[in-house]
Design a protein around this motif. Structure first.
Motif, PDB file in Angstrom:
ATOM      1  N   LEU A 279     -19.770 -12.089 -99.632  1.00  0.00           N
ATOM      2  CA  LEU A 279     -20.654 -12.885-100.833  1.00  0.00           C
ATOM      3  C   LEU A 279     -19.970 -14.093-100.948  1.00  0.00           C
ATOM      4  O   LEU A 279     -20.458 -15.196-101.717  1.00  0.00           O
ATOM      5  CB  LEU A 279     -18.684 -12.281-102.202  1.00  0.00           C
ATOM      6  N   ASP A 280     -19.472 -15.230 -99.790  1.00  0.00           N
ATOM      7  CA  ASP A 280     -19.409 -16.398 -99.820  1.00  0.00           C
ATOM      8  C   ASP A 280     -20.496 -16.828 -99.089  1.00  0.00           C
ATOM      9  O   ASP A 280     -20.148 -17.528 -98.149  1.00  0.00           O
ATOM     10  CB  ASP A 280     -18.395 -17.051 -99.448  1.00  0.00           C
ATOM     11  N   ASP A 281     -21.275 -15.896 -98.186  1.00  0.00           N
ATOM     12  CA  ASP A 281     -22.212 -16.449 -97.446  1.00  0.00           C
ATOM     13  C   ASP A 281     -21.035 -16.252 -96.165  1.00  0.00           C
ATOM     14  O   ASP A 281     -22.153 -17.120 -94.908  1.00  0.00           O
ATOM     15  CB  ASP A 281     -23.215 -17.243 -97.761  1.00  0.00           C
TER      16      ASP A 281
ATOM     17  N   HIS B  39      -8.766 -17.604 -96.927  1.00  0.00           N
ATOM     18  CA  HIS B  39      -8.241 -16.214 -98.235  1.00  0.00           C
ATOM     19  C   HIS B  39      -8.250 -15.123 -97.566  1.00  0.00           C
ATOM     20  O   HIS B  39      -7.255 -14.655 -97.765  1.00  0.00           O
ATOM     21  CB  HIS B  39     -10.129 -15.351 -98.119  1.00  0.00           C
TER      22      HIS B  39
ATOM     23  N   TRP C  75     -12.694 -19.991 -93.875  1.00  0.00           N
ATOM     24  CA  TRP C  75     -13.207 -18.963 -94.502  1.00  0.00           C
ATOM     25  C   TRP C  75     -12.194 -18.393 -94.369  1.00  0.00           C
ATOM     26  O   TRP C  75     -11.221 -18.221 -95.463  1.00  0.00           O
ATOM     27  CB  TRP C  75     -14.010 -18.058 -95.402  1.00  0.00           C
TER      28      TRP C  75
ATOM     29  N   SER D 129     -17.675 -22.135 -90.636  1.00  0.00           N
ATOM     30  CA  SER D 129     -17.417 -21.973 -91.862  1.00  0.00           C
ATOM     31  C   SER D 129     -16.964 -20.622 -91.382  1.00  0.00           C
ATOM     32  O   SER D 129     -15.419 -20.771 -92.469  1.00  0.00           O
ATOM     33  CB  SER D 129     -18.095 -21.572 -92.247  1.00  0.00           C
TER      34      SER D 129
ATOM     35  N   CYS E 194     -15.924  -9.745 -98.744  1.00  0.00           N
ATOM     36  CA  CYS E 194     -15.298 -10.573 -99.896  1.00  0.00           C
ATOM     37  C   CYS E 194     -15.799 -11.671 -99.201  1.00  0.00           C
ATOM     38  O   CYS E 194     -16.866 -12.627 -99.638  1.00  0.00           O
ATOM     39  CB  CYS E 194     -14.527 -11.170-100.298  1.00  0.00           C
ATOM     40  N   ALA E 195     -16.466 -11.639 -97.820  1.00  0.00           N
ATOM     41  CA  ALA E 195     -16.563 -12.530 -96.730  1.00  0.00           C
ATOM     42  C   ALA E 195     -18.193 -12.697 -97.053  1.00  0.00           C
ATOM     43  O   ALA E 195     -18.482 -14.433 -97.251  1.00  0.00           O
ATOM     44  CB  ALA E 195     -16.030 -12.124 -95.477  1.00  0.00           C
TER      45      ALA E 195
END
Ligand SMILES: [Zn+2]
Length: 177
Positions: A64-66, A142, A138, A134, A61-62
């Motif tokens: 997917l958020d770059d 999350h 993140w 970042s 999932c991380a």
């Protein structure tokens, strides 16, 4: 289990009063482990199957958020923890100083197979610089959805230094599916 830990603690010069003062918990050592990732030096990282599944979901999932999360530590046996402490003692570091950055053998979340030390490309592993990334932002937003929690926040009651990189999977926590 406890006699074994006492023998190790005695050997390392960790007194019972010190253990009590730190208010630490004894954790069971994982018996079932699986490789969750291998780094480019061929070093593999192991977690329990449940923690491994949660970690895979979280890191996917991380991405997917770059956000790229890399493991720099996962399962570490009680004996290995004792070896690391022994090496630091041999380098003339005092046991009190060692225990601000390392748990006494038997009291580390790393041998549960549920704890991970996380880094991200461009940051030195296991440093406070991770807090500015970042990746850390993140995780703060999350990680708990996947059952991972920051174990040692600032001013934690265990007397450990703040470890923004150390997260632990708690199986009873709600997980997003
Ligand atoms: Zn750690």
């Amino acid at each position: 289990m406890h006699q074994r830990l006492k023998t190790i603690a005695d050997d390392l010069g960790i007194s019972e009063s010190l253990l009590l003062a730190k208010n630490l918990c004894v954790y069971q050592e994982a018996t079932e482990l699986e490789v969750v990732s291998t780094d480019n030096q061929g070093r593999s990282y192991q977690l329990t199957p449940v923690a491994a599944a949660a970690w895979r979901k979280l890191s996917a999932c991380a991405v997917l958020d770059d956000v790229e999360l890399t493991l720099v530590s996962a399962f570490r046996s009680i004996d290995r923890q004792a070896d690391i402490i022994r090496r630091k003692l041999a380098a003339d570091i005092s046991i009190d100083d060692i225990l601000t950055v390392l748990a006494p053998p038997g009291y580390s979340e790393h041998h549960t197979g549920c704890a991970v030390d996380i880094s991200t490309p461009g940051t030195a592993p296991a440093t406070l610089a991770f807090e500015q990334t970042s990746a850390f932002a993140w995780l703060n937003a999350h990680a708990q959805h996947f059952g991972f929690y920051l174990s040692f926040p600032q001013d934690n009651t265990y007397g450990y230094q703040y470890e923004p990189w150390h997260w632990c999977f708690h199986p009873s926590s709600p997980t997003a599916d």
